[in-house]
Design an enzyme around this catalytic site. Structure first.
Site, PDB file in Angstrom:
ATOM      1  N   PHE A 192       0.852  -1.184   0.000  1.00  0.00           N
ATOM      2  CA  PHE A 192       0.000   0.000   0.000  1.00  0.00           C
ATOM      3  C   PHE A 192       0.884   1.228   0.000  1.00  0.00           C
ATOM      4  O   PHE A 192       1.235   1.752   1.040  1.00  0.00           O
ATOM      5  CB  PHE A 192      -0.913   0.024   1.243  1.00  0.00           C
ATOM      6  CG  PHE A 192      -1.865  -1.126   1.319  1.00  0.00           C
ATOM      7  CD1 PHE A 192      -1.762  -2.059   2.331  1.00  0.00           C
ATOM      8  CD2 PHE A 192      -2.860  -1.293   0.362  1.00  0.00           C
ATOM      9  CE1 PHE A 192      -2.638  -3.131   2.401  1.00  0.00           C
ATOM     10  CE2 PHE A 192      -3.739  -2.354   0.424  1.00  0.00           C
ATOM     11  CZ  PHE A 192      -3.631  -3.282   1.438  1.00  0.00           C
ATOM     12  N   MET A 194       0.320   4.139  -0.420  1.00  0.00           N
ATOM     13  CA  MET A 194      -0.307   5.270   0.269  1.00  0.00           C
ATOM     14  C   MET A 194       0.056   5.251   1.757  1.00  0.00           C
ATOM     15  O   MET A 194       0.247   6.292   2.376  1.00  0.00           O
ATOM     16  CB  MET A 194      -1.825   5.139   0.086  1.00  0.00           C
ATOM     17  CG  MET A 194      -2.565   6.439   0.179  1.00  0.00           C
ATOM     18  SD  MET A 194      -1.886   7.657  -0.945  1.00  0.00           S
ATOM     19  CE  MET A 194      -2.191   9.101   0.016  1.00  0.00           C
ATOM     20  N   CYS A 195       0.171   4.047   2.295  1.00  0.00           N
ATOM     21  CA  CYS A 195       0.535   3.862   3.691  1.00  0.00           C
ATOM     22  C   CYS A 195       1.922   4.418   3.976  1.00  0.00           C
ATOM     23  O   CYS A 195       2.146   5.117   4.954  1.00  0.00           O
ATOM     24  CB  CYS A 195       0.560   2.381   4.016  1.00  0.00           C
ATOM     25  SG  CYS A 195      -0.783   1.871   5.041  1.00  0.00           S
ATOM     26  N   THR A 196       2.851   4.065   3.101  1.00  0.00           N
ATOM     27  CA  THR A 196       4.230   4.543   3.236  1.00  0.00           C
ATOM     28  C   THR A 196       4.233   6.057   3.212  1.00  0.00           C
ATOM     29  O   THR A 196       4.890   6.711   4.025  1.00  0.00           O
ATOM     30  CB  THR A 196       5.080   4.031   2.055  1.00  0.00           C
ATOM     31  OG1 THR A 196       4.859   2.642   1.927  1.00  0.00           O
ATOM     32  CG2 THR A 196       6.534   4.332   2.281  1.00  0.00           C
ATOM     33  N   SER A 199       2.566   7.342   6.535  1.00  0.00           N
ATOM     34  CA  SER A 199       3.138   7.065   7.851  1.00  0.00           C
ATOM     35  C   SER A 199       4.648   7.227   7.910  1.00  0.00           C
ATOM     36  O   SER A 199       5.189   7.567   8.940  1.00  0.00           O
ATOM     37  CB  SER A 199       2.766   5.647   8.286  1.00  0.00           C
ATOM     38  OG  SER A 199       3.322   4.726   7.378  1.00  0.00           O
TER      39      SER A 199
END
Ligand SMILES: [Zn+2]
Length: 392
Positions: A192, A194-196, A199
């Protein structure tokens, strides 16, 4: 060749290194004998392979060159991009320091090379490449009557960084824990992006994406016309910290290379953790070998399934099990004296032909208890043997 007579060296160039090699100290290795010969080994003989020439790899190259190592070979799969400052640094600084440093564009495989490296250093962000290298070094070990020939051991110094966290470790194949022994420490990679970005933005691209995708629509500063200031804020806050992680881990790894090459100090035993997420935290522990490690234990791996299990379930086990984490395993079995590919993903035509097997049960595939399954995968240069244990 006399070191001091070398035209590349000026008077006293290696004095900082000689201080470690030519005199005893309170922390030196118990067997260390100060010698004026040691420097010559570092400068003229010791061959080091550095894998990865990114943020961490370039720091490693700089440190190693300044520690006196001249036979440094670099392997990197990436090409040099105009925006990649890390690699540009190689041309600005690395080459004049170390004339034998090879350009990272030169990519070659260990197997094809006649070079025998004394030490391998990894500055990679890929776990697959690390595991492959780890497996490669294990495959190079030689045994006589079951006893390991110590001269066949090539130490692997492995550095890893991820944003504000890093680790450095010393791996002596078949003597200390290997990469696969501690695979459970690496969580399976999450796909994902987008997660990287949300966060752990650690690259300039992440930061820009962070602002563009998340922050910008939320804040709508300046009436939604420009995002330069916000971007700059994020970049300024994060980039220096990430650069520090790389510098610290590279320093730890280079120190281990120096210790290993010179035998001056006891090597790290064997895993250093570094964390600057919140303050600074670091500690060292001894990672233990795993008895049934699929890479270094030489113990056949058991696969326990009921005869009613489908091949698909076996495939999922191989990819999802925390201590295996294979990527695209190819499974073959020897049935009635013939090699039979049960499933192979990487070649489209074979994938298509073997795909129906995934829905078949082990019983339907005529796989009996004790059947050996050979599994090939990108995470290892060697085929891993499994033994099927049918449960009822
Ligand atoms: Zn292992």
């Amino acid at each position: 060749m006399a070191v001091d007579g070398d035209s590349r060296d000026w008077d006293g160039r290696w004095n900082h290194v000689k201080k470690f090699l030519e005199r005893p100290g309170p922390f030196t290795h118990p067997d260390f004998e100060p010698s004026i010969e040691s420097l010559g080994f570092l400068l003229e003989t010791c061959k080091i392979l550095v894998i990865g020439a990114g943020g961490l790899g370039c720091e490693l190259l700089q440190n190693l060159a300044l520690s006196g190592f001249r036979h440094i070979h670099v392997v990197d799969m990436d090409t040099i991009d105009i925006s990649n400052l890390n690699r540009q640094f190689l041309f600005r600084f690395g080459l004049p320091f170390s004339p034998l440093l090879l350009c990272p564009l030169i990519f070659y495989f260990m197997m094809d090379s006649n070079l025998k490296f004394h030490i391998i250093v990894c500055g990679l962000d890929s776990i697959i490449a690390r595991r492959w290298m780890n497996g490669m070094l294990i495959s190079l070990l030689s045994y006589e009557d079951g006893v390991l020939d110590p001269s066949s051991i090539i130490p692997l110094i492995d550095g890893g960084t991820e944003g504000f966290k890093g680790n450095a470790r010393v791996i002596l194949p078949d003597m200390t824990a290997c990469i696969d022994c501690t695979l459970e420490l690496y969580p399976p990679q999450i796909h994902f992006p987008m997660c990287t970005i949300a966060s752990m933005p650690r690259l300039p691209e992440h930061c820009v994406e962070y602002v563009r995708m998340l922050q910008w629509p939320k804040d709508e500063p300046f009436g939604g016309t420009t995002m330069n200031n916000t971007t700059l804020c994020v970049v300024k806050r994060i980039i220096p910290a990430v650069a520090s992680t790389n510098a610290v881990i590279a320093a730890a790894c280079s120190t281990e290379v120096f210790k290993m090459a010179s035998s001056t100090y006891i090597p790290l035993n064997n895993y250093l953790v570094f964390n600057i997420v919140d303050g600074l935290y670091t500690y060292t522990f001894e990672a233990e070998r795993k008895e049934n490690c699929s890479a270094c234990s030489q113990v056949p791996q058991d696969l326990q399934f009921p005869p009613s299990a489908k091949l698909q379930e076996v495939l999922e086990y191989l990819t999802e099990n925390a201590s295996l984490q294979m990527k695209s395993p190819a499974i073959t079995a020897t049935l009635e004296g013939k090699n039979k590919t049960l499933y192979l993903q990487t070649i489209a035509s074979i994938e298509e032909r073997t795909r129906p097997n995934l829905c078949k049960t082990l019983k339907e595939l005529v796989l009996s208890d004790g059947q050996e399954l050979a599994v090939a995968d990108v995470t290892t240069p060697q085929t891993v043997l499994f033994k099927l244990k049918l449960t009822f």
